[in-house]
Design a protein around this motif. Structure first.
Motif, PDB file in Angstrom:
ATOM      1  N   ASP A  25       0.863  -1.176   0.000  1.00  0.00           N
ATOM      2  CA  ASP A  25       0.000   0.000   0.000  1.00  0.00           C
ATOM      3  C   ASP A  25       0.903   1.232   0.000  1.00  0.00           C
ATOM      4  O   ASP A  25       1.556   1.528   0.998  1.00  0.00           O
ATOM      5  CB  ASP A  25      -0.881  -0.058   1.260  1.00  0.00           C
ATOM      6  N   MET A  26       0.935   1.944  -1.142  1.00  0.00           N
ATOM      7  CA  MET A  26       1.914   3.030  -1.266  1.00  0.00           C
ATOM      8  C   MET A  26       1.602   4.220  -0.358  1.00  0.00           C
ATOM      9  O   MET A  26       2.511   4.965   0.001  1.00  0.00           O
ATOM     10  CB  MET A  26       2.073   3.452  -2.723  1.00  0.00           C
ATOM     11  N   VAL A  27       0.328   4.370   0.030  1.00  0.00           N
ATOM     12  CA  VAL A  27      -0.022   5.479   0.932  1.00  0.00           C
ATOM     13  C   VAL A  27       0.562   5.193   2.325  1.00  0.00           C
ATOM     14  O   VAL A  27       1.204   6.053   2.937  1.00  0.00           O
ATOM     15  CB  VAL A  27      -1.554   5.677   0.991  1.00  0.00           C
ATOM     16  N   GLY A  29       3.007   3.211   2.771  1.00  0.00           N
ATOM     17  CA  GLY A  29       4.454   3.216   2.542  1.00  0.00           C
ATOM     18  C   GLY A  29       5.039   4.612   2.628  1.00  0.00           C
ATOM     19  O   GLY A  29       6.119   4.804   3.181  1.00  0.00           O
ATOM     20  N   LYS A  30       4.319   5.604   2.111  1.00  0.00           N
ATOM     21  CA  LYS A  30       4.811   6.982   2.178  1.00  0.00           C
ATOM     22  C   LYS A  30       4.877   7.441   3.638  1.00  0.00           C
ATOM     23  O   LYS A  30       5.832   8.109   4.050  1.00  0.00           O
ATOM     24  CB  LYS A  30       3.924   7.929   1.371  1.00  0.00           C
ATOM     25  N   ASP A 109       4.795  -2.308   1.760  1.00  0.00           N
ATOM     26  CA  ASP A 109       4.212  -0.970   1.652  1.00  0.00           C
ATOM     27  C   ASP A 109       5.279   0.060   1.282  1.00  0.00           C
ATOM     28  O   ASP A 109       5.079   0.875   0.389  1.00  0.00           O
ATOM     29  CB  ASP A 109       3.538  -0.572   2.977  1.00  0.00           C
ATOM     30  N   VAL A 110       6.403   0.019   1.972  1.00  0.00           N
ATOM     31  CA  VAL A 110       7.427   1.032   1.707  1.00  0.00           C
ATOM     32  C   VAL A 110       8.034   0.816   0.321  1.00  0.00           C
ATOM     33  O   VAL A 110       8.299   1.772  -0.410  1.00  0.00           O
ATOM     34  CB  VAL A 110       8.475   1.122   2.857  1.00  0.00           C
ATOM     35  N   TYR A 113       5.778   2.292  -2.239  1.00  0.00           N
ATOM     36  CA  TYR A 113       5.978   3.746  -2.322  1.00  0.00           C
ATOM     37  C   TYR A 113       7.275   4.065  -3.077  1.00  0.00           C
ATOM     38  O   TYR A 113       7.287   4.948  -3.942  1.00  0.00           O
ATOM     39  CB  TYR A 113       5.994   4.371  -0.917  1.00  0.00           C
ATOM     40  N   THR A 116       7.115   4.407  -6.737  1.00  0.00           N
ATOM     41  CA  THR A 116       6.494   5.586  -7.345  1.00  0.00           C
ATOM     42  C   THR A 116       7.511   6.710  -7.510  1.00  0.00           C
ATOM     43  O   THR A 116       7.214   7.743  -8.121  1.00  0.00           O
ATOM     44  CB  THR A 116       5.320   6.134  -6.478  1.00  0.00           C
TER      45      THR A 116
END
Ligand code: HEC
Length: 118
Positions: A25-27, A29-30, A109-110, A113, A116
């Protein structure tokens, strides 16, 4: 009300099919990056106290990224690329072994992110 429940159950099942259990989950991860990595790494190609992480998912594969995030000191001992990275680093800092990065989902997750960052 009944219809609403049906729709939400159906859409939950739908997303369940689309998103595999381990997808990053990139959100999230951010949020991890901003909290734990940003002190040392920039989300661009520029160095801060460590290499910029843009393009990292093209330079390294998933297996390497998981191993390095989970246990960087082991990788610095045994992996030639990680060793060179350590030797070329002029800031006298070492990538820390972070308790949060022992969790596979947090690493997914990270990494999602990091993917991206171009
Ligand atoms: C205390 C500073 C510090 C923190 C915090 C830190 N790192 Fe690092 N990281 C480094 C250093 C320094 C290196 C270069 C290797 C070395 O010298 O240990 C590195 C290397 C890396 C690399 C390899 C870079 C390349 O160009 O191949 C990745 C990927 C990475 N870090 C990801 C992360 C992530 C993700 C986080 C947060 C969860 C994080 N780091 C937190 C200092 C840090």
């Amino acid at each position: 009300m009944k219809i609403y429940v049906k729709i939400s159950v159906l859409s939950f099942a739908f997303w369940g099919l689309l998103v595999p259990a381990h997808a990053g989950d990139m959100v999230k991860g951010k949020a991890i990056f901003d909290r734990l990595c940003f002190h040392c790494h920039k989300p661009s190609y520029d160095e801060k106290f460590a290499p910029g992480l843009a393009g990292i998912t093209e330079r390294r594969d998933m297996k390497w990224l998981h191993s390095f995030l989970q246990n960087p000191s082991k990788m610095i001992k045994h992996d030639e690329y990680a060793q060179n990275l350590k030797e070329s680093n002029t800031y006298n800092l070492t990538m820390p072994t972070l308790p949060e990065m022992q969790d596979e989902q947090a690493r997914e997750d990270v990494i999602a992110y990091l993917g991206t960052l171009k």
